[in-house]
Design a protein around this motif. Structure first.
Motif, PDB file in Angstrom:
ATOM      1  N   SER A 144      70.135 -25.553  14.989  1.00 14.85           N
ATOM      2  CA  SER A 144      68.756 -25.617  15.486  1.00 14.85           C
ATOM      3  C   SER A 144      68.564 -26.955  16.183  1.00 14.85           C
ATOM      4  O   SER A 144      69.174 -27.951  15.795  1.00 14.85           O
ATOM      5  N   PRO A 145      67.692 -27.003  17.196  1.00 16.32           N
ATOM      6  CA  PRO A 145      67.410 -28.284  17.834  1.00 16.32           C
ATOM      7  C   PRO A 145      66.821 -29.277  16.832  1.00 16.32           C
ATOM      8  O   PRO A 145      66.127 -28.887  15.887  1.00 16.32           O
ATOM      9  N   ALA A 146      67.088 -30.550  17.035  1.00 20.55           N
ATOM     10  CA  ALA A 146      66.635 -31.585  16.092  1.00 20.55           C
ATOM     11  C   ALA A 146      65.139 -31.485  15.807  1.00 20.55           C
ATOM     12  O   ALA A 146      64.719 -31.621  14.652  1.00 20.55           O
ATOM     13  N   GLY A 147      64.328 -31.234  16.810  1.00 19.90           N
ATOM     14  CA  GLY A 147      62.887 -31.145  16.621  1.00 19.90           C
ATOM     15  C   GLY A 147      62.452 -29.939  15.814  1.00 19.90           C
ATOM     16  O   GLY A 147      61.304 -29.856  15.371  1.00 19.90           O
ATOM     17  N   SER A 148      63.369 -28.997  15.608  1.00 21.67           N
ATOM     18  CA  SER A 148      63.072 -27.793  14.828  1.00 21.67           C
ATOM     19  C   SER A 148      63.714 -27.822  13.450  1.00 21.67           C
ATOM     20  O   SER A 148      63.639 -26.835  12.721  1.00 21.67           O
ATOM     21  N   CYS A 149      64.358 -28.929  13.100  1.00 22.18           N
ATOM     22  CA  CYS A 149      64.974 -29.076  11.782  1.00 22.18           C
ATOM     23  C   CYS A 149      63.985 -29.787  10.866  1.00 22.18           C
ATOM     24  O   CYS A 149      63.509 -30.874  11.187  1.00 22.18           O
ATOM     25  N   HIS A 150      63.702 -29.168   9.751  1.00 25.93           N
ATOM     26  CA  HIS A 150      62.675 -29.686   8.843  1.00 25.93           C
ATOM     27  C   HIS A 150      63.243 -30.063   7.482  1.00 25.93           C
ATOM     28  O   HIS A 150      62.527 -30.035   6.486  1.00 25.93           O
ATOM     29  N   PHE A 151      64.522 -30.423   7.433  1.00 24.52           N
ATOM     30  CA  PHE A 151      65.108 -30.811   6.149  1.00 24.52           C
ATOM     31  C   PHE A 151      64.587 -32.185   5.745  1.00 24.52           C
ATOM     32  O   PHE A 151      64.219 -33.004   6.588  1.00 24.52           O
ATOM     33  N   LEU A 152      64.544 -32.410   4.446  1.00 30.81           N
ATOM     34  CA  LEU A 152      64.164 -33.708   3.914  1.00 30.81           C
ATOM     35  C   LEU A 152      65.390 -34.608   3.896  1.00 30.81           C
ATOM     36  O   LEU A 152      66.447 -34.195   3.409  1.00 30.81           O
ATOM     37  N   GLU A 178      60.770 -22.714   4.511  1.00 26.38           N
ATOM     38  CA  GLU A 178      61.063 -22.672   5.944  1.00 26.38           C
ATOM     39  C   GLU A 178      62.557 -22.734   6.069  1.00 26.38           C
ATOM     40  O   GLU A 178      63.219 -23.520   5.389  1.00 26.38           O
ATOM     41  N   THR A 179      63.131 -21.873   6.904  1.00 28.34           N
ATOM     42  CA  THR A 179      64.555 -21.904   7.168  1.00 28.34           C
ATOM     43  C   THR A 179      64.779 -21.559   8.630  1.00 28.34           C
ATOM     44  O   THR A 179      63.832 -21.264   9.358  1.00 28.34           O
ATOM     45  N   GLY A 180      66.011 -21.621   9.061  1.00 25.82           N
ATOM     46  CA  GLY A 180      66.314 -21.328  10.458  1.00 25.82           C
ATOM     47  C   GLY A 180      66.227 -19.844  10.757  1.00 25.82           C
ATOM     48  O   GLY A 180      66.222 -19.001   9.860  1.00 25.82           O
ATOM     49  N   SER A 181      66.183 -19.551  12.056  1.00 28.76           N
ATOM     50  CA  SER A 181      66.030 -18.153  12.471  1.00 28.76           C
ATOM     51  C   SER A 181      67.283 -17.583  13.130  1.00 28.76           C
ATOM     52  O   SER A 181      67.324 -16.392  13.415  1.00 28.76           O
ATOM     53  N   ASP A 238      57.399 -22.050  15.546  1.00 27.94           N
ATOM     54  CA  ASP A 238      58.619 -22.545  16.173  1.00 27.94           C
ATOM     55  C   ASP A 238      59.609 -21.385  16.231  1.00 27.94           C
ATOM     56  O   ASP A 238      59.893 -20.768  15.206  1.00 27.94           O
ATOM     57  N   PRO A 239      60.153 -21.076  17.401  1.00 31.63           N
ATOM     58  CA  PRO A 239      61.085 -19.945  17.490  1.00 31.63           C
ATOM     59  C   PRO A 239      62.374 -20.160  16.699  1.00 31.63           C
ATOM     60  O   PRO A 239      63.090 -19.199  16.421  1.00 31.63           O
ATOM     61  N   PHE A 240      62.665 -21.394  16.314  1.00 32.15           N
ATOM     62  CA  PHE A 240      63.874 -21.690  15.549  1.00 32.15           C
ATOM     63  C   PHE A 240      63.623 -21.701  14.042  1.00 32.15           C
ATOM     64  O   PHE A 240      64.540 -21.968  13.265  1.00 32.15           O
ATOM     65  N   SER A 241      62.394 -21.428  13.630  1.00 30.57           N
ATOM     66  CA  SER A 241      62.038 -21.438  12.213  1.00 30.57           C
ATOM     67  C   SER A 241      61.606 -20.064  11.749  1.00 30.57           C
ATOM     68  O   SER A 241      60.978 -19.307  12.494  1.00 30.57           O
TER      69      SER A 241
END
Length: 157
Positions: A34-42, A116-119, A147-150
């Motif tokens: 996923s693009p960096a802006g769409s990554c929501h990991f802690l 939330e996870t990737g798509s 977000d289309p990546f989430s």
């Protein structure tokens, strides 16, 4: 928390080299799919926040995986940082951790658990697990935005 099969889950302070390496692999895997802006990991600091509890799962002495619970408020929790070590894939590690997170969330009074996870197709095994546990697609929650990546999922407890 031994389960009789050699597995045990412990609250983890993130100080050990094996857990740090597994999380670095987790971060890299998210960024590769996923693009960096769409990554929501802690990140490490995020996983040490007061509203987050982080656990590692072990088989004997071997690190097998990890997961975390972030309490969004008194009634709503979020699954974070679920990852299985490559050597333990398809051995039920993620299911054991998800069982633990669900039980912990219930024990803390949560009525809802979301994630939330990737798509992309890389996330299909995780999505299948979450569906088996009764998670259903939902709108973005907390501070997330569409977000289309989430993929956002939730279930009541």
């Amino acid at each position: 928390m031994p389960d009789g099969g050699g597995w045990h889950i412990v609250e983890d302070d993130l100080s050990g080299a094996p857990i740090r390496a597994l999380l670095e692999q987790h971060f890299a895997g998210m960024l590769a799919n996923s693009p960096a802006g769409s990554c929501h990991f802690l990140d490490f600091d995020g996983l040490r926040a007061g509203d987050v509890t982080f656990w590692s799962i072990h088989h004997g002495d071997d690190l097998s995986g990890c997961g975390a619970l972030k309490m969004l408020d008194g009634r709503h929790g979020e699954v974070k940082s679920m990852r299985t070590h490559d050597a333990f894939l398809r051995q039920g590690v993620a299911a054991l951790m998800l069982d633990h997170i669900i039980a912990e969330a219930r024990g803390r009074g949560a009525e809802r658990l979301s994630l939330e996870t990737g798509s992309s197709s890389a996330f299909e095994p995780a999505l299948a697990l979450y569906r088996r546990y009764g998670f259903e697609d939902c709108e973005p929650f907390a501070d997330y935005r569409p977000d289309p990546f989430s993929r956002f999922m939730t279930r009541s407890l």
